[in-house]
Scaffold this motif. Structure first.
Motif, PDB file in Angstrom:
ATOM      1  N   PRO A  30       0.806  -1.222   0.000  1.00 57.16           N
ATOM      2  CA  PRO A  30       0.000   0.000   0.000  1.00 57.16           C
ATOM      3  C   PRO A  30       0.840   1.275   0.000  1.00 57.16           C
ATOM      4  O   PRO A  30       1.897   1.338   0.611  1.00 57.16           O
ATOM      5  CB  PRO A  30      -0.801  -0.111   1.293  1.00 57.16           C
ATOM      6  N   THR A  31       0.330   2.258  -0.710  1.00 59.46           N
ATOM      7  CA  THR A  31       0.923   3.590  -0.684  1.00 59.46           C
ATOM      8  C   THR A  31       0.325   4.355   0.496  1.00 59.46           C
ATOM      9  O   THR A  31      -0.620   3.882   1.140  1.00 59.46           O
ATOM     10  CB  THR A  31       0.606   4.360  -1.981  1.00 59.46           C
ATOM     11  N   GLU A  32       0.835   5.524   0.764  1.00 58.56           N
ATOM     12  CA  GLU A  32       0.287   6.357   1.843  1.00 58.56           C
ATOM     13  C   GLU A  32      -1.176   6.687   1.548  1.00 58.56           C
ATOM     14  O   GLU A  32      -2.014   6.690   2.451  1.00 58.56           O
ATOM     15  CB  GLU A  32       1.109   7.643   1.979  1.00 58.56           C
ATOM     16  N   GLN A  33      -1.482   6.939   0.287  1.00 59.62           N
ATOM     17  CA  GLN A  33      -2.867   7.235  -0.111  1.00 59.62           C
ATOM     18  C   GLN A  33      -3.765   6.015   0.128  1.00 59.62           C
ATOM     19  O   GLN A  33      -4.889   6.154   0.598  1.00 59.62           O
ATOM     20  CB  GLN A  33      -2.911   7.642  -1.580  1.00 59.62           C
ATOM     21  N   ASP A  34      -3.269   4.827  -0.185  1.00 60.90           N
ATOM     22  CA  ASP A  34      -4.032   3.600   0.072  1.00 60.90           C
ATOM     23  C   ASP A  34      -4.324   3.462   1.558  1.00 60.90           C
ATOM     24  O   ASP A  34      -5.444   3.121   1.952  1.00 60.90           O
ATOM     25  CB  ASP A  34      -3.260   2.354  -0.393  1.00 60.90           C
ATOM     26  N   LEU A  35      -3.322   3.700   2.386  1.00 57.79           N
ATOM     27  CA  LEU A  35      -3.502   3.575   3.835  1.00 57.79           C
ATOM     28  C   LEU A  35      -4.497   4.590   4.369  1.00 57.79           C
ATOM     29  O   LEU A  35      -5.300   4.274   5.256  1.00 57.79           O
ATOM     30  CB  LEU A  35      -2.158   3.704   4.553  1.00 57.79           C
ATOM     31  N   ASP A  36      -4.477   5.802   3.823  1.00 54.99           N
ATOM     32  CA  ASP A  36      -5.452   6.813   4.229  1.00 54.99           C
ATOM     33  C   ASP A  36      -6.867   6.358   3.889  1.00 54.99           C
ATOM     34  O   ASP A  36      -7.785   6.496   4.695  1.00 54.99           O
ATOM     35  CB  ASP A  36      -5.163   8.155   3.547  1.00 54.99           C
ATOM     36  N   PHE A  37      -7.036   5.797   2.694  1.00 51.11           N
ATOM     37  CA  PHE A  37      -8.344   5.307   2.265  1.00 51.11           C
ATOM     38  C   PHE A  37      -8.809   4.166   3.167  1.00 51.11           C
ATOM     39  O   PHE A  37      -9.961   4.132   3.612  1.00 51.11           O
ATOM     40  CB  PHE A  37      -8.291   4.849   0.805  1.00 51.11           C
TER      41      PHE A  37
END
Length: 57
Positions: A30-37
């Motif tokens: 996961p990217t940081e954006q994925d983790l935020d989602f």
């Protein structure tokens, strides 16, 4: 089935739903954006009652 068994069944069902929903949207790397989602989705899911979640299925 007694009330303790019924409560345990509800917790088990909720855990299964939770793991399936969150696990299905979490990428392997996961990217940081994925983790935020994912965190946003976790909060949304945890803010609902068990009955609301069961009705969504």
């Amino acid at each position: 089935m007694n009330s303790v068994e019924e409560e345990n069944l509800k917790y088990s069902e909720f855990a299964s739903i939770y793991l399936n929903r969150i696990g299905s949207i979490l990428p392997i790397e996961p990217t940081e954006q994925d983790l935020d989602f994912v965190n946003q989705e976790k909060q949304t899911l945890l803010s609902k009652s068990f009955d609301e979640i069961k009705q969504e299925k």
